[in-house]
Design a protein around this motif. Structure first.
Motif, PDB file in Angstrom:
ATOM      1  N   THR A  85       0.845  -1.189   0.000  1.00 30.74           N
ATOM      2  CA  THR A  85       0.000   0.000   0.000  1.00 30.74           C
ATOM      3  C   THR A  85       0.886   1.245   0.000  1.00 30.74           C
ATOM      4  O   THR A  85       2.086   1.183   0.242  1.00 30.74           O
ATOM      5  CB  THR A  85      -0.900   0.031   1.238  1.00 30.74           C
ATOM      6  OG1 THR A  85      -0.078   0.077   2.409  1.00 30.74           O
ATOM      7  CG2 THR A  85      -1.798  -1.183   1.302  1.00 30.74           C
ATOM      8  N   LEU A  86       0.271   2.402  -0.264  1.00 35.05           N
ATOM      9  CA  LEU A  86       0.979   3.655  -0.058  1.00 35.05           C
ATOM     10  C   LEU A  86       1.203   3.857   1.431  1.00 35.05           C
ATOM     11  O   LEU A  86       0.419   3.397   2.273  1.00 35.05           O
ATOM     12  CB  LEU A  86       0.165   4.827  -0.615  1.00 35.05           C
ATOM     13  CG  LEU A  86      -0.146   4.834  -2.110  1.00 35.05           C
ATOM     14  CD1 LEU A  86      -0.906   6.105  -2.474  1.00 35.05           C
ATOM     15  CD2 LEU A  86       1.105   4.694  -2.944  1.00 35.05           C
ATOM     16  N   ASP A  87       2.290   4.549   1.794  1.00 32.50           N
ATOM     17  CA  ASP A  87       2.456   4.947   3.187  1.00 32.50           C
ATOM     18  C   ASP A  87       1.292   5.857   3.569  1.00 32.50           C
ATOM     19  O   ASP A  87       0.891   6.734   2.794  1.00 32.50           O
ATOM     20  CB  ASP A  87       3.778   5.690   3.372  1.00 32.50           C
ATOM     21  CG  ASP A  87       4.976   4.739   3.408  1.00 32.50           C
ATOM     22  OD1 ASP A  87       4.760   3.515   3.364  1.00 32.50           O
ATOM     23  OD2 ASP A  87       6.107   5.230   3.480  1.00 32.50           O
ATOM     24  N   GLY A  88       0.755   5.636   4.774  1.00 27.78           N
ATOM     25  CA  GLY A  88      -0.502   6.281   5.163  1.00 27.78           C
ATOM     26  C   GLY A  88      -0.492   7.786   5.091  1.00 27.78           C
ATOM     27  O   GLY A  88      -1.508   8.417   4.786  1.00 27.78           O
ATOM     28  N   TYR A  89       0.647   8.411   5.373  1.00 28.51           N
ATOM     29  CA  TYR A  89       0.754   9.865   5.421  1.00 28.51           C
ATOM     30  C   TYR A  89       0.839  10.503   4.035  1.00 28.51           C
ATOM     31  O   TYR A  89       0.692  11.709   3.871  1.00 28.51           O
ATOM     32  CB  TYR A  89       2.024  10.253   6.190  1.00 28.51           C
ATOM     33  CG  TYR A  89       3.256   9.589   5.614  1.00 28.51           C
ATOM     34  CD1 TYR A  89       3.861  10.069   4.461  1.00 28.51           C
ATOM     35  CD2 TYR A  89       3.780   8.428   6.191  1.00 28.51           C
ATOM     36  CE1 TYR A  89       4.955   9.426   3.905  1.00 28.51           C
ATOM     37  CE2 TYR A  89       4.874   7.784   5.634  1.00 28.51           C
ATOM     38  CZ  TYR A  89       5.457   8.286   4.497  1.00 28.51           C
ATOM     39  OH  TYR A  89       6.531   7.654   3.937  1.00 28.51           O
ATOM     40  N   SER A  90       1.139   9.699   3.006  1.00 28.26           N
ATOM     41  CA  SER A  90       1.549  10.250   1.712  1.00 28.26           C
ATOM     42  C   SER A  90       0.435  11.013   1.028  1.00 28.26           C
ATOM     43  O   SER A  90      -0.732  10.608   1.042  1.00 28.26           O
ATOM     44  CB  SER A  90       2.019   9.124   0.787  1.00 28.26           C
ATOM     45  OG  SER A  90       2.390   9.637  -0.477  1.00 28.26           O
ATOM     46  N   SER A  91       0.797  12.109   0.368  1.00 26.30           N
ATOM     47  CA  SER A  91      -0.100  12.724  -0.601  1.00 26.30           C
ATOM     48  C   SER A  91      -0.334  11.727  -1.725  1.00 26.30           C
ATOM     49  O   SER A  91       0.483  10.839  -1.974  1.00 26.30           O
ATOM     50  CB  SER A  91       0.513  14.013  -1.143  1.00 26.30           C
ATOM     51  OG  SER A  91       1.826  13.780  -1.623  1.00 26.30           O
ATOM     52  N   ARG A  92      -1.442  11.868  -2.406  1.00 25.19           N
ATOM     53  CA  ARG A  92      -1.839  10.865  -3.387  1.00 25.19           C
ATOM     54  C   ARG A  92      -2.882  11.448  -4.325  1.00 25.19           C
ATOM     55  O   ARG A  92      -3.259  12.609  -4.216  1.00 25.19           O
ATOM     56  CB  ARG A  92      -2.378   9.618  -2.689  1.00 25.19           C
ATOM     57  CG  ARG A  92      -3.661   9.880  -1.884  1.00 25.19           C
ATOM     58  CD  ARG A  92      -3.958   8.768  -0.909  1.00 25.19           C
ATOM     59  NE  ARG A  92      -2.933   8.712   0.138  1.00 25.19           N
ATOM     60  CZ  ARG A  92      -2.576   7.611   0.792  1.00 25.19           C
ATOM     61  NH1 ARG A  92      -3.182   6.458   0.520  1.00 25.19           N
ATOM     62  NH2 ARG A  92      -1.644   7.635   1.712  1.00 25.19           N
ATOM     63  N   GLY A  93      -3.379  10.644  -5.247  1.00 19.12           N
ATOM     64  CA  GLY A  93      -4.419  11.082  -6.166  1.00 19.12           C
ATOM     65  C   GLY A  93      -3.996  10.915  -7.607  1.00 19.12           C
ATOM     66  O   GLY A  93      -2.888  10.471  -7.922  1.00 19.12           O
ATOM     67  N   SER A  94      -4.880  11.299  -8.507  1.00 20.88           N
ATOM     68  CA  SER A  94      -4.614  11.142  -9.937  1.00 20.88           C
ATOM     69  C   SER A  94      -3.450  11.988 -10.408  1.00 20.88           C
ATOM     70  O   SER A  94      -2.882  11.732 -11.477  1.00 20.88           O
ATOM     71  CB  SER A  94      -5.871  11.502 -10.739  1.00 20.88           C
ATOM     72  OG  SER A  94      -6.237  12.863 -10.511  1.00 20.88           O
TER      73      SER A  94
END
Length: 655
Positions: free
Chosen positions: A473-482
């Motif tokens: 998974t992505l690290d929980g804190y990370s910014s993300r999105g399209s």
């Protein structure tokens, strides 16, 4: 003057005999060869100073001297293979008697095609598990899922996690300049640190550092006057440059490395100084060209990433460009939040600072753009490869040229409550945030805008992914999105250490690094390797757009989409943790609470939220990926040899 062989192309309809008789009547021209089998062509011997006159002849379409010594077609000179043997993959500072140089970072195992999978194993009470061809370790409660390391265990451990490994690669980012632009201050700059650490050594010149102190033009902060002060690295840049260009911790093992600091000078001034330096580079004596620049952006604005929140039940409609509009059913949304999550809007639970009640809210970034994006664009247009992220504030964003940037929004009506998050009085991003409740009559709220360095088309936008093969998974804190282009490696990445870190058995400081601060430079190091490969094969450095396209084309579709909670039946907002069992961390998710939630790393979730599952990957063995892009189909028209571009995008495999 000596006459030179000259190829002449005649216009259609020209009588070649008449033309030859005409031009050879001059002493400056002799017939060399009629080349009778070639139409409209003749070879002459021509005095050099007569060429322009010949070109102006009424029958000549073109004429040019033949080069007597054209270069033969040869395969380009490929660098010799760089090899590191007998390495444990992963790294830990827990066993200080071990040499830190024994380890390579986990990205060497997870992000290349070099390392074989180890055998099943049990180490320190943690049992190995096999998922397909990937191995991972899990704790007894099933929650944690993170590699520790692969290879010989230190003597104080209780077993062996696979065999020692060998890493090899042809390309190491040689002749590429890595620059980190650091925000804030993570401790004072450390005198001489850049000269002494083995991770910064030059493999071609042992005992020589690849760290280059700079006196950055136009910047007044003493941190940017590094030559006379014999300082270059602070606590943070020690890690950012290590995981990008370190001999043991990064991929660009022969790139040069530099650091610039925003504090005291500002972002725009820092970008200007780096751009001016980039444009003034002289030619490299080996390549005949100026070195290219990879600029690694190391700042964010976490309090502004979720600066605004409004109560979910105050939202009367939610809209996006493809799904259209969904209106609120009655006076509230009940327990089904899929109209939001399907549009990459992830609700959070917020503790009201006045009435002390918990509410589900829609968190959003500051709704305006940062001013420095024009500077980003100009650096990119001048050939600087920018690698960036939107930081550790858990923001979800689209790129600024994406229809969702302005086309995904929620609406409200009348006067409603608005929560504003800011840093506490100390201004420290790792301390619990402040929440201020006020009133607003704003009716349209844009949910996928980014405030910070992320979301710019003229950059490689990065999210932080966990060092895991079984549940990546992505690290929980990370910014993300399209808006994310590729995923780099975050928490638990082996790195050179700073003065307060552990001293290992080799007498040097080492530790693990993390955050998007780590993920961004892991991508930058891979980009530098690809740039060297491109130069070797083409004799020119690639453009930033070519680098970005290449980094995306080489990805592996490993990041998994895992729901933080059951979005079709969410629990009532409360102080109870939402703590998904498959997440790589046990920290609570989906919380905003004054005095408790830190803007930096405190806003956590698991959902990809539209993030393309593209894990940055370095094709170290230089295979043609057309046949190894995906699993080979066993039936159908593509069997037995599928072409890469006949197969649906890899993103479809990971959802």
């Amino acid at each position: 003057m000596a006459k030179i062989i000259t190829d002449v192309l005649l216009k259609d309809g020209t009588d070649e005999t008449t033309f030859i008789n005409d031009v050879t009547s001059n002493d400056e021209v002799d017939l060399k060869d009629r080349v009778t089998s070639l139409n409209n062509m003749v070879v002459l011997s021509v005095e050099e100073n007569y060429l322009d006159t010949l070109k102006s002849h009424a029958s000549v379409l073109n004429a040019e001297f033949f080069e007597n010594d054209p270069a033969p077609v040869t395969y380009p000179s490929i660098p010799s293979t760089f090899t590191q043997s007998n390495k444990s993959i992963g790294g830990t500072a827990a066993y200080t008697s071990v040499s830190g140089q024994k380890y390579l970072s986990l990205q060497h195992y997870l992000d290349t095609d070099i390392m074989p999978s180890p055998d099943d194993r049990t180490v320190n009470g943690y049992t190995s598990n096999k998922v397909g061809n990937s191995y991972f370790q899990t704790s007894p409660d099933g929650r944690y899922d993170s590699y520790r390391y692969l290879g010989t265990e230190p003597s104080s451990s209780s077993g062996q996690a696979g065999n020692d490994q060998t890493y090899f690669t042809t390309y190491t980012g040689k002749h590429v300049d890595l620059v980190v632009l650091e925000g804030g201050s993570s401790g004072s700059l450390h005198t001489g640190w850049h000269d002494s650490h083995p991770d910064y050594d030059d493999p071609d010149n042992p005992g020589t550092t690849r760290m280059i102190p700079m006196n950055w033009t136009g910047l007044s902060n003493t941190a940017n006057n590094q030559v006379s002060n014999n300082t270059m690295l602070n606590d943070h840049s020690v890690g950012t440059l290590s995981v990008s260009g370190g001999v043991y911790c990064g991929f660009a093992k022969k790139a040069s490395m530099r650091a610039c600091y925003i504090t005291g000078d500002g972002i725009t001034a820092g970008l200007n100084s780096i751009k001016s330096w980039h444009n003034s580079k002289s030619n490299n004596a080996t390549t005949g060209l100026p070195n290219p620049t990879v600029l690694i952006i190391e700042w964010h604005s976490p309090a502004k990433s979720k600066e605004i929140s409004i109560r979910l039940d105050d939202v009367i409609s939610v809209t996006d460009p493809t799904g259209g509009t969904t209106n609120r059913p009655g006076s509230g949304w009940g327990t089904d939040f899929t109209p939001f999550v399907s549009r990459d809007i992830i609700p959070f639970q917020l503790l009201d600072p006045i009435d002390n009640n918990w509410y589900w809210v829609v968190p959003m970034a500051r709704q305006t753009d940062a001013t420095y994006f024009s500077a980003f664009d100009q650096c990119w247009d001048d050939g600087i490869v920018i690698v960036s992220s939107n930081g550790n504030g858990g923001s979800v964003y689209a790129n600024r040229d994406d229809a969702r940037y302005n086309g995904t929004y929620v609406t409200t009506s009348g006067t409603i409550n608005q929560y504003t998050m800011s840093l506490n009085a100390s201004g420290e991003q790792n301390d619990g945030c402040q929440l201020i409740r006020g009133l607003t009559s704003t009716t349209t709220w844009y949910c996928l805008r980014a405030y910070g360095p992320g979301g710019n088309t003229k950059a490689i936008n990065v999210a932080a992914g966990g060092n895991s093969g079984g549940m990546p998974t992505l690290d929980g804190y990370s910014s993300r999105g399209s808006g994310v282009d590729v995923v780099g490696r975050g928490s638990s990445t082996w790195s050179a250490g700073h003065p307060s870190d552990s001293t290992m058995g080799d007498g040097y400081k080492w530790n693990q690094f993390g955050g998007t601060s780590c993920a961004v430079p892991t991508v930058g190091g891979k980009a530098a390797c690809w740039m060297e490969k491109y130069y070797t094969l083409n004799g020119a450095w690639p453009s930033p757009n070519q680098v970005k396209d290449a980094m995306i084309s080489e990805v592996r579709a490993t990041p998994l989409s895992v729901k933080t909670t059951n979005w079709s039946s969410v629990p009532t907002a409360s102080g109870t943790d939402i703590n998904p069992q498959q997440h790589i961390s046990s920290s609570p998710c989906l919380k905003i609470q004054a005095g408790t939630t830190a803007p930096n790393g405190g806003h956590r979730m698991v959902d990809l939220a539209g993030t393309p599952p593209r894990q940055a990957f370095w094709n170290a063995q230089n295979f043609n990926r057309e046949q190894t892009y995906k699993k080979r189909p066993t039936t159908g028209v593509l069997f037995p040899r599928p072409r890469k571009f006949d197969i649906p995008p890899i993103e479809q495999d990971a959802t």
